[in-house]
Scaffold this active site. Sequence first.
Site: not given
Ligand code: KIV
Length: 269
Positions: A44-45, A83, A113, A115, A182
């Site tokens: 989500d970057s 993400d 993924k 968080e 992270e």
């Molecule tokens: O959003 C992102 O790029 C991440 C990185 C840690 C891979 O979560």
Amino acid sequence: MPRVSTLSIRKMKGVAKVVCTTAYDAAFTQLADAAGVDLIIVGDSLGNTMLGFSSTIPVTVDMMAHHVAAVARARPNALVVADVPFGETARSFERLLDSCIRFVQQSGADAVKIEGGVELADTILRLTRSGIPVMGHIGLLPQRVNQIGGYRRFGKTPEEVAALIADAQAVEKAGAFAIVAEMIAHDAAREVSASVGVPVISIGSGPDCDGCVLVSTDILGLTPGAMPSFAKKYADLGTAAREAFAAYAAEVRSGAFPEKKKTQANESK
Ligand code: KIV
């Protein structure tokens, strides 16, 4: 070469470092994949790197699905991880499951993924039991930046180290095949990695994890503004691109491009 799977990533623990980057489109996916990257996270970057937001919080499931599909269509050998964006895990499990199924079934991701640590272990367990492969993400959680009050390093006190180990073990027990760590103090990250049987992938957490992830725009010198202190620029594509655009603009303005001869040759085709 066989396609990378969640199982092959798992088996890399203690054998080889997992190489991981982010990608958001087909072009850069193909380049990273051709270079032999094991795992591509459509992070989500995306919000900061591609969509002009100042954090990851405005990123939605629709935005993610669009970019995950572009990455998956490139048919990389690498494992593609989508993400789960801000807010999704706080809503109903059914809605989260729908979003994850959409990423896997329609967009073509291999895994998602999430968080969060101990507090999301039950959710991760329900997802993995539903057939959705999950990668964990502990330490600094950028989706909680407003709650944390800024980006900072975790694992500097014995209490934080214990909490990080508990997070990693809970996420592993819930079925995660790997965990992103992270901005964790390096000694703490080493302890976290040793405490679980799945690969722990460092981003700003030092060299003693089972692999590393860097955001692709940082690697390539395409990050607008300051890069995170832990990142490393392996190429300066930003400067090269600016120079190419400037050269093109100058030639169009001077009349040097398009060239007469080239245009005529193309027209006769
Ligand atoms: O959003 C992102 O790029 C991440 C990185 C840690 C891979 O979560």
